[in-house]
Design a protein around this motif. Structure first.
Motif, short mmCIF file in Angstrom:
data_model
loop_
_atom_site.label_atom_id
_atom_site.label_comp_id
_atom_site.label_asym_id
_atom_site.label_seq_id
_atom_site.Cartn_x
_atom_site.Cartn_y
_atom_site.Cartn_z
N ASN A 103 0.82 -1.22 0.00
CA ASN A 103 0.00 0.00 0.00
C ASN A 103 0.85 1.26 0.00
O ASN A 103 0.58 2.23 0.72
N GLY A 104 1.92 1.23 -0.80
CA GLY A 104 2.77 2.41 -0.96
C GLY A 104 3.80 2.61 0.12
O GLY A 104 4.55 3.59 0.10
N GLU A 105 3.89 1.70 1.10
CA GLU A 105 4.85 1.84 2.19
C GLU A 105 5.83 0.68 2.21
O GLU A 105 5.50 -0.42 1.76
N LYS A 106 7.03 0.94 2.76
CA LYS A 106 8.00 -0.13 2.93
C LYS A 106 7.47 -1.13 3.96
O LYS A 106 6.74 -0.76 4.88
N SER A 110 6.51 -3.14 12.71
CA SER A 110 5.97 -2.19 13.68
C SER A 110 4.79 -1.40 13.13
O SER A 110 3.87 -1.05 13.86
N LYS A 111 4.81 -1.14 11.83
CA LYS A 111 3.71 -0.40 11.21
C LYS A 111 2.58 -1.31 10.73
O LYS A 111 1.54 -0.82 10.28
N GLY A 112 2.81 -2.61 10.80
CA GLY A 112 1.77 -3.54 10.36
C GLY A 112 1.71 -3.71 8.86
O GLY A 112 0.70 -4.19 8.33
N THR A 113 2.78 -3.33 8.16
CA THR A 113 2.80 -3.47 6.70
C THR A 113 3.62 -4.68 6.26
O THR A 113 3.94 -4.82 5.09
N PHE A 114 3.95 -5.52 7.22
CA PHE A 114 4.72 -6.73 6.91
C PHE A 114 3.78 -7.92 6.82
O PHE A 114 2.98 -8.15 7.72
N ASP A 142 12.24 -0.46 -10.63
CA ASP A 142 11.15 0.25 -9.97
C ASP A 142 10.54 -0.63 -8.88
O ASP A 142 10.44 -1.85 -9.03
N ASP A 143 10.14 -0.02 -7.78
CA ASP A 143 9.50 -0.77 -6.71
C ASP A 143 8.13 -1.27 -7.16
O ASP A 143 7.45 -0.64 -7.97
N LEU A 144 7.74 -2.41 -6.61
CA LEU A 144 6.44 -3.02 -6.93
C LEU A 144 5.53 -2.82 -5.72
O LEU A 144 5.87 -3.20 -4.61
N ASP A 145 4.37 -2.22 -5.95
CA ASP A 145 3.46 -1.92 -4.85
C ASP A 145 2.33 -2.95 -4.77
O ASP A 145 1.57 -3.11 -5.71
#
Length: 218
Positions: A103-106, A110-114, A142-145
């Motif tokens: 969702n556009g974040e690394k 801790s942020k719950g994006t893993f 390019d990064d893949l989102d």
């Protein structure tokens, strides 16, 4: 300008200690890539093959690395230098990809994006994710989102709504309407089949270039 490369690290550190040097460890990027060679050697011994078939300087084998963009430095400078000094074959090509974002974040625990692979597999078919990644990867760095809304839309619209639905309808029609037997195509059908055949080489080239986004839409 090239300068000496420090291949040791002081404790506390992980990895392999340097013999005869208490408190000193080999830098991870010295020993980690050797796993490519040792892994090949282990497989070769189990299958009655020889390491030289793949890693000797005279080997006819092709060696490809697929890595993330953050470790290009090690795989294209230090690693080939180590291989040359040991009389090993250097990689045929090093293919570099960007990172996977959520969702556009690394990715971050801790942020719950893993998201772990096991968590995904507890809920969804891996083919869905493979298809989604294939529509995104274009052979660049390019990064893949991994956007959840886009993921849901592509799976429902492309995979289920188009590909699976088309195959299902075609199979039912073939079975119910014409006894499972295909007739000889007319001129329009022959022209359509010719167009499909012509795309085979184009799609193969996209795969060779790792441009899977174009390969899935060609």
């Amino acid at each position: 300008k090239l300068s000496d490369w420090d291949i040791s690290r002081d404790e506390p550190y992980f990895g392999f200690s340097i013999p005869g040097e208490p408190g000193k460890y080999f830098y991870v990027w010295v020993d980690a890539p050797m796993g490519y060679v040792s892994g090949t050697d282990q497989w070769a011994q189990k299958n009655g093959r020889n390491l030289d078939e793949f890693w000797s300087q005279n080997s006819q084998a092709e060696i490809y690395h697929f890595i993330g963009k953050d470790i290009v430095y090690f795989h294209t400078l230090f690693w080939p230098a180590l291989l040359k000094s040991a009389d090993f074959k250097t990689p045929t090509a090093v293919n570099v990809h960007g990172h996977v974002m959520v969702n556009g974040e690394k990715m971050s625990k801790s942020k719950g994006t893993f998201i772990s692979a096991k968590t995904y597999l507890n809920h969804l078919d891996p083919q869905f994710l493979r298809y989604y990644y294939a529509t995104k990867i274009n052979g660049s760095v390019d990064d893949l989102d991994l956007n959840f809304d886009d993921f849901t839309s592509r799976v429902n619209s492309d995979l289920v709504g188009k590909i699976v639905n088309l195959a299902s309808r075609g199979a039912q029609m073939l079975s119910k309407k014409i006894d499972g037997m295909m007739s000889t195509p007319d001129s329009a059908g022959i022209e359509l089949l010719a167009k499909i055949d012509q795309q085979a080489e184009v799609i193969a080239n996209y795969y060779n270039q790792r441009d899977f986004a174009k390969a899935t839409t060609a």
